[in-house]
Motif scaffolding. Structure first.
Motif, PDB file in Angstrom:
ATOM      1  N   UNK A   3       0.835  -1.194   0.000  1.00 31.13           N
ATOM      2  CA  UNK A   3       0.000   0.000   0.000  1.00 31.13           C
ATOM      3  C   UNK A   3       0.872   1.247   0.000  1.00 31.13           C
ATOM      4  N   UNK A   4       0.381   2.305  -0.641  1.00 28.55           N
ATOM      5  CA  UNK A   4       1.135   3.557  -0.719  1.00 28.55           C
ATOM      6  C   UNK A   4       0.275   4.712  -0.232  1.00 28.55           C
ATOM      7  N   UNK A   5       0.892   5.576   0.560  1.00 30.76           N
ATOM      8  CA  UNK A   5       0.219   6.764   1.074  1.00 30.76           C
ATOM      9  C   UNK A   5       0.765   7.989   0.347  1.00 30.76           C
ATOM     10  N   UNK A   6      -0.126   8.797  -0.190  1.00 32.12           N
ATOM     11  CA  UNK A   6       0.259  10.051  -0.831  1.00 32.12           C
ATOM     12  C   UNK A   6      -0.144  11.203   0.078  1.00 32.12           C
ATOM     13  N   UNK A  37      -7.407   3.941  -5.852  1.00 31.48           N
ATOM     14  CA  UNK A  37      -7.624   4.745  -4.643  1.00 31.48           C
ATOM     15  C   UNK A  37      -8.525   4.005  -3.666  1.00 31.48           C
ATOM     16  N   UNK A  38      -8.097   3.919  -2.424  1.00 26.61           N
ATOM     17  CA  UNK A  38      -8.922   3.313  -1.378  1.00 26.61           C
ATOM     18  C   UNK A  38      -9.684   4.376  -0.599  1.00 26.61           C
ATOM     19  N   UNK A  55      -3.976  10.385   0.897  1.00 26.42           N
ATOM     20  CA  UNK A  55      -4.626   9.359   0.089  1.00 26.42           C
ATOM     21  C   UNK A  55      -3.989   8.002   0.358  1.00 26.42           C
ATOM     22  N   UNK A  56      -4.802   6.963   0.349  1.00 26.13           N
ATOM     23  CA  UNK A  56      -4.272   5.600   0.399  1.00 26.13           C
ATOM     24  C   UNK A  56      -4.548   4.931  -0.940  1.00 26.13           C
ATOM     25  N   UNK A  57      -3.471   4.417  -1.566  1.00 29.48           N
ATOM     26  CA  UNK A  57      -3.576   3.740  -2.857  1.00 29.48           C
ATOM     27  C   UNK A  57      -3.144   2.284  -2.731  1.00 29.48           C
ATOM     28  N   UNK A 102      -6.948   2.844   8.938  1.00 28.30           N
ATOM     29  CA  UNK A 102      -7.946   2.436   7.935  1.00 28.30           C
ATOM     30  C   UNK A 102      -7.284   1.876   6.691  1.00 28.30           C
ATOM     31  N   UNK A 103      -6.806   0.627   6.769  1.00 31.75           N
ATOM     32  CA  UNK A 103      -6.110   0.032   5.634  1.00 31.75           C
ATOM     33  C   UNK A 103      -6.947  -1.063   4.989  1.00 31.75           C
ATOM     34  N   UNK A 104      -8.286  -0.923   5.063  1.00 34.65           N
ATOM     35  CA  UNK A 104      -9.174  -1.876   4.416  1.00 34.65           C
ATOM     36  C   UNK A 104      -9.086  -1.778   2.911  1.00 34.65           C
TER      37      UNK A 104
END
Length: 201
Positions: A3-6, A37-38, A55-57, A102-104
């Motif tokens: 997972x990547x956070x922007x 995008x999550x 953002x979580x991608x 929140x990494x769902x």
């Protein structure tokens, strides 16, 4: 897949709060459809005149693609590239899950809800976040959340890459052993659920 956070913010002179929400409804709906995008958290600081988002991608490639697109959009709005601060970071899902991050998974994942009877909640969570995490990751889990139910009962929401990934997980010999280590006193009761939407309130 990691997972990547922007993180991005830029010079902005308003509007703020509800006024910004009214102006950006269509933009928000467009961003919600961004591939990979999550979720996005919108950020703003009127005192320093900066706004942006977190953002979580699904991965770095999706985050980088969106950042390129968003820089062009901001330029069209008159924001100078020198006024934009952005960075892409990898996410540690094991630690994030333990701190209620929140990494769902994404809305198009295959999602299951399980009811599990356990001998001890703490033992269950310890194994769920270690050996259980490894087992789920190996079988295509994209994120999990655990909720307390009645005494000695937990409810587990898991997003999978697809239904086949879940079937492989459920029938894997090592998974039953891991569940036993976690103190499950009976086989979990699974049901598939479909996420219809996510809302801010």
């Amino acid at each position: 897949m990691t997972l990547a956070l922007l993180q991005i913010d830029f010079v902005f002179d308003g509007p703020w709060g509800d006024a910004l929400a009214d102006v950006c409804r269509e933009l928000a709906d467009d961003i919600a459809q961004e591939p990979g995008l999550r979720w996005k958290l919108w950020t703003e600081d009127p005192e320093s005149a900066r706004a942006g988002g977190v953002y979580l991608f699904d991965d770095r490639a999706a985050a980088a693609a969106y950042l390129t697109k968003h820089r062009a959009r901001l330029a069209a709005f008159g924001v100078k590239d020198s006024d934009i601060v952005a960075r892409v970071l990898d996410v540690n899902p094991a630690l994030s899950t333990r701190t209620r991050g929140p990494v769902g998974g994404a809305a198009d994942s295959f999602t299951t809800l399980a009811r599990v009877q356990v001998a001890d909640t703490k033992t269950f969570l310890d194994v769920f976040a270690s050996a259980g995490l490894a087992a789920r990751s190996a079988h295509g889990s994209k994120g999990a959340q655990v909720f307390a139910g009645d005494e000695n009962t937990v409810h587990v929401l898991i997003d999978w890459a697809d239904e086949a990934a879940f079937d492989a997980f459920r029938t894997a010999p090592d998974v039953a052993a891991t569940m036993k280590r976690g103190g499950a006193v009976a086989r979990p009761v699974f049901q598939s659920v479909r996420r219809l939407g996510q809302f801010t309130a």
